[in-house]
Design a protein around this motif. Structure first.
Motif, short mmCIF file in Angstrom:
data_model
loop_
_atom_site.label_atom_id
_atom_site.label_comp_id
_atom_site.label_asym_id
_atom_site.label_seq_id
_atom_site.Cartn_x
_atom_site.Cartn_y
_atom_site.Cartn_z
N ARG A 1 5.95 4.88 -3.69
CA ARG A 1 5.66 6.13 -4.36
C ARG A 1 6.69 6.33 -5.48
O ARG A 1 7.83 6.73 -5.23
CB ARG A 1 5.72 7.31 -3.37
CG ARG A 1 4.60 7.32 -2.35
CD ARG A 1 3.26 7.68 -3.03
NE ARG A 1 2.18 7.76 -2.05
CZ ARG A 1 1.36 6.76 -1.76
NH1 ARG A 1 1.52 5.60 -2.37
NH2 ARG A 1 0.40 6.93 -0.87
N ARG B 1 -6.27 -2.85 0.70
CA ARG B 1 -5.14 -2.64 -0.21
C ARG B 1 -4.13 -1.62 0.30
O ARG B 1 -3.03 -1.54 -0.21
CB ARG B 1 -5.66 -2.20 -1.57
CG ARG B 1 -6.42 -3.28 -2.30
CD ARG B 1 -6.84 -2.81 -3.67
NE ARG B 1 -7.21 -3.91 -4.52
CZ ARG B 1 -7.52 -3.80 -5.80
NH1 ARG B 1 -7.49 -2.59 -6.36
NH2 ARG B 1 -7.86 -4.84 -6.52
N ALA B 2 -4.54 -0.84 1.28
CA ALA B 2 -3.63 0.19 1.82
C ALA B 2 -3.59 0.14 3.34
O ALA B 2 -4.04 1.05 4.03
CB ALA B 2 -4.07 1.57 1.33
N GLY C 1 1.04 0.47 -3.52
CA GLY C 1 0.81 -0.50 -2.47
C GLY C 1 1.78 -0.38 -1.30
O GLY C 1 2.76 0.37 -1.36
N ARG D 1 -0.85 3.98 -7.04
CA ARG D 1 -1.28 2.97 -6.07
C ARG D 1 -0.27 1.82 -5.97
O ARG D 1 -0.59 0.66 -6.17
CB ARG D 1 -2.66 2.43 -6.45
CG ARG D 1 -3.74 3.51 -6.48
CD ARG D 1 -5.05 2.94 -6.90
NE ARG D 1 -6.07 4.00 -6.97
CZ ARG D 1 -7.34 3.79 -7.35
NH1 ARG D 1 -7.72 2.57 -7.71
NH2 ARG D 1 -8.20 4.79 -7.38
#
Length: 380
Positions: A25, A136-137, A33, A31
């Motif tokens: 963040r 992806r998350a 990751g 994003r």
């Protein structure tokens, strides 16, 4: 403190740290990751052979050894810190068994030997390991593994080339003090020796061996009578047994031959493998008999125990198979030099027949035992 040669302890390795679930963040980084790090490894428990320790007395008071857990993982790809291993120092010659399975975990036979007795758990994986083109998350991470935990039986077996056995007051302590620098307690009553004694017998600068003396045996020792049964295990590492016999007992009703046969019987009842070790007879206290009685007493004794082995001829090659008989007076130092010289020749001939690698390992063990002997002679 007493000479302690048995103990039971609990060891527990540390648990691995859990993996972290975290996402990057930062401003202007949409994003970002997953960036959860792995957990740290749990600490392991190691047993280390130390020639500066001579008994297991410490493990009678401290019963549990616990390594620390690993640290959990963090965000920003930071892995958790692994926990430090802990080391438990034990005397050289300690045999470690699993108390539940009786499996041999380690046999510490040389100084500095280090063996893992409880392995720490691996750290868990952070979510950065689970990202893929279709995930992806990822929000999953794995927990750390539990560390090993077990109960251990510690059994100290002294390292020696030659072991003395016999009835109480046979003169074993007098013999080891006559041929080495060991100074065990000597008195005219039974069970003077209450713990094993080690002595280094030095013939010259390049030839020496270690001799072990254990408390005297009596009939029923294998079932717990007397003191010697607790220490018979110390003879299991020796390569040669010297069976010391008192040919001149104070009590006229005592039969030396019957006592000698009872010792052999106790060896078989305790451990057949120990009973099958090479065993020589040492007929002691000849100075207590009139000189004209020596030959008759010796001949009568050998006939009563069924000893019909002739003394081997060593002029050309040393005979390793035939048992031997020595007639000595440990107190008067009569015949003791011939005894130790023959023992040295036996040990040299035995080592010459072994593969070089085994010979080198035995040399390391003997050196470790020689260095450790001064501590054994003075139990804490």
């Amino acid at each position: 403190m007493k000479f302690i040669d048995e103990a039971k302890i609990e060891v527990a390795a540390g648990r691995g740290g859990n993996g972290a679930v975290s996402f990057r963040r930062e401003k202007f980084v949409p994003r970002g990751g997953p960036d959860g790090g792995d957990g740290g490894r749990g600490g392991s428990v190691y047993a280390v052979a130390d020639e500066n320790i001579n008994t297991l007395v410490e493990y009678r008071f401290v019963k549990r050894y616990q390594a620390k857990n690993g640290e959990k993982g963090h965000g920003a790809d930071r892995y958790g810190k692994g926990a430090d291993d802990i080391e438990i120092h034990m005397p050289v010659g300690t045999l470690i068994r699993d108390a539940d399975t009786d499996e041999i975990v380690a046999d510490l036979t040389r100084h500095g030997q280090r063996v893992c007795v409880a392995r720490g758990g691996k750290g868990g994986l952070g979510n950065l390991h689970f990202k893929s083109s279709v995930n992806r998350a990822p929000k999953q991470a794995t927990p750390g593994e539990e560390g090993e935990s077990r109960s251990l039986l510690l059994e100290l077996k002294v390292l020696a080339d030659v072991g003395l056995l016999g009835m109480p007051n046979a003169g074993k302590s007098t013999l080891i003090s006559a041929v080495s620098a060991a100074r065990p307690k000597v008195a005219d009553y039974p069970f003077t020796t209450l713990h094993p004694n080690l002595g280094v017998v030095r013939l010259d600068e390049n030839h020496s061996f270690v001799m072990a003396d254990i408390p005297g045996l009596i009939e029923g020792a294998a079932e717990g009578a007397g003191l010697g049964h607790r220490f018979l295990k110390h003879l299991s590492r020796t390569g040669l047994l010297l069976h010391v016999v008192d040919l001149a007992p104070f009590d006229e009703n005592v039969n030396p031959a019957a006592e000698a046969l009872s010792i052999v019987n106790e060896l078989h009842r305790f451990d057949d493998e120990l009973a099958e070790k090479p065993r020589w007879l040492v007929l002691n206290k000849l100075d207590m008999l009139p000189e004209n009685e020596h030959e008759r007493k010796i001949t009568q004794f050998l006939a009563e125990i069924g000893w019909d082995y002739p003394q081997p001829d060593d002029r050309f090659t040393f005979d390793l198979e035939t048992p031997r008989v020595f007639c000595i007076s440990a107190l008067a130092h009569q015949g003791t030099q011939e005894l130790v010289q023959t023992i040295q020749r036996y040990l040299d001939a035995k080592r010459a027949q072994m593969p070089p690698q085994v010979t080198e390992e035995m040399a390391v063990e003997t050196a470790s035992a020689v260095n450790h002997t001064s501590n054994i002679l003075k139990p804490e």
